[in-house]
Enzyme design. Sequence first.
Site, short mmCIF file in Angstrom:
data_model
loop_
_atom_site.label_atom_id
_atom_site.label_comp_id
_atom_site.label_asym_id
_atom_site.label_seq_id
_atom_site.Cartn_x
_atom_site.Cartn_y
_atom_site.Cartn_z
N THR A 11 -48.44 4.60 -9.79
CA THR A 11 -47.49 5.02 -10.82
C THR A 11 -46.10 4.46 -10.56
O THR A 11 -45.75 4.16 -9.40
CB THR A 11 -47.42 6.57 -10.82
OG1 THR A 11 -46.27 6.97 -11.53
CG2 THR A 11 -47.31 7.13 -9.40
N ASP A 12 -45.29 4.37 -11.62
CA ASP A 12 -43.89 3.95 -11.43
C ASP A 12 -43.07 5.04 -10.75
O ASP A 12 -41.94 4.78 -10.32
CB ASP A 12 -43.26 3.54 -12.78
CG ASP A 12 -43.21 4.68 -13.82
OD1 ASP A 12 -43.75 5.77 -13.55
OD2 ASP A 12 -42.62 4.45 -14.89
N GLU A 13 -43.64 6.25 -10.65
CA GLU A 13 -42.86 7.35 -10.07
C GLU A 13 -42.56 7.13 -8.59
O GLU A 13 -41.67 7.75 -8.03
CB GLU A 13 -43.59 8.69 -10.28
CG GLU A 13 -43.82 8.96 -11.76
CD GLU A 13 -44.24 10.38 -12.08
OE1 GLU A 13 -43.91 11.30 -11.33
OE2 GLU A 13 -44.90 10.56 -13.11
N TYR A 42 -45.99 14.85 -5.75
CA TYR A 42 -46.94 13.92 -6.38
C TYR A 42 -46.56 12.48 -6.09
O TYR A 42 -47.39 11.70 -5.58
CB TYR A 42 -46.98 14.17 -7.90
CG TYR A 42 -47.62 13.02 -8.67
CD1 TYR A 42 -48.97 12.71 -8.51
CD2 TYR A 42 -46.87 12.22 -9.54
CE1 TYR A 42 -49.55 11.65 -9.20
CE2 TYR A 42 -47.44 11.17 -10.24
CZ TYR A 42 -48.79 10.89 -10.06
OH TYR A 42 -49.35 9.84 -10.73
N LYS A 94 -48.50 9.55 -3.86
CA LYS A 94 -48.94 8.26 -4.41
C LYS A 94 -48.29 7.11 -3.63
O LYS A 94 -48.92 6.08 -3.36
CB LYS A 94 -48.59 8.15 -5.90
CG LYS A 94 -49.39 9.05 -6.81
CD LYS A 94 -50.89 8.77 -6.85
CE LYS A 94 -51.24 7.44 -7.46
NZ LYS A 94 -52.71 7.26 -7.60
#
Length: 345
Positions: free
Chosen positions: A130-132, A155, A159
């Site tokens: 993810t870009d997060e 989260y 990741k």
Amino acid sequence: MKILVTGGAGFIGSAVVRLAVRRGHEVVNLDAMTYAANAGNVASVSNSPLYAFEQADLRDRAALDRVLADHQPDAIMHLAAESHVDRSIDGPGDFIETNITGTYNLLEAARAYWVGQGRPEGFRFHHISTDEVFGSLGETGQFTEDTPYDPRSPYSASKAASDHLVRAWHETYGLPVVLTNCSNNYGPFHFPEKLVPVVILNALHGRPIPVYGDGGNVRDWLYVEDHADALLLVLEKGDLGRSYNIGGENEAKNIDLVRTICAHMDRLRPEHAPHERLITFVTDRPGHDRRYAIDPTRIRTELGWQPSVTVEEGLARTVEWYLQNEDWWRPLLSRQGVGERLGKA
Ligand SMILES: NC(=O)c1ccc[n+]([C@@H]2O[C@H](COP(=O)([O-])OP(=O)(O)OC[C@H]3O[C@@H](n4cnc5c(N)ncnc54)[C@H](O)[C@@H]3O)[C@@H](O)[C@H]2O)c1
């Protein structure tokens, strides 16, 4: 190709499974069937001779070894994860176990399998992220593949850790990996705890539409089927050891996205218009990242990918899909935590 897809009963994984089968690939869907999974997501392909399902948990290394030995895939696309930020605030343990330890187990199982097969050149371990992991942007700028990691939620931290493991397994053991980091997805089969379906279903039921904080958080929205298309392209054409950012260059403030969905609901369910009157600002999520934006130059220029659907068209399709598929979403509303305010810490 024979592709082992982890998390193929979830939102994005099922889009990958459906597209891969449509394109003639054999698919083995490995999923633990957590609260976020739904067999209905893959109903359209489950009778295909190209499709197989294995209920297995990433935390069970022996199960992963067995599935690899039984099916002998040419590639692994790893999407299984705990994926909801609010749940990660309330209970980070599952995120550590599945996203970090689970990815470690899968890497080790994949490495043993790949070595056992004589290190086939074409084998790929594709890690979907993810870009997060890049943290939060200010008013300007975009995430590139070289943006330093700066995760800010349990989260995104889990990741980020999994991304690091995947790169390390490539550098240390030579495992043939590719990675992708994608922006926020939306579309059909999205579990009804995420923003877009929450807005559609609350509008439909005349319930308050919760918007966190001032609604000014910006996300870069991508239609899920365009993401699935990009993932298969990276699997087939991506350079080993590299990562590719995937995004639709569709930045929108949450409040504007919510208003657009309300406008679609006004058009499709005019008797309850205007749905905007249901918008209710609620306490913000702790550590809520302000802005994400993806620079997709690498995947566009090197692999020739581009999204097929504008956010206007994709949102219209999505709203219509939810209105036509009550049988899909209705049973999910009674799953644990759905409809509750989670993640207030
Ligand atoms: N949703 C997004 O906007 C987005 C954006 C970029 C990247 N991603 C990433 O894409 C992947 C898929 O996201 P999603 O939104 O489809 O998630 P999802 O929550 O809809 O689906 C996750 C799937 O993984 C399965 N799973 C969970 N824990 C498991 C375990 N221990 N063992 C085996 N299976 C397990 C679940 O049963 C479920 O079917 C994730 O890795 C996520 O980080 C998501």
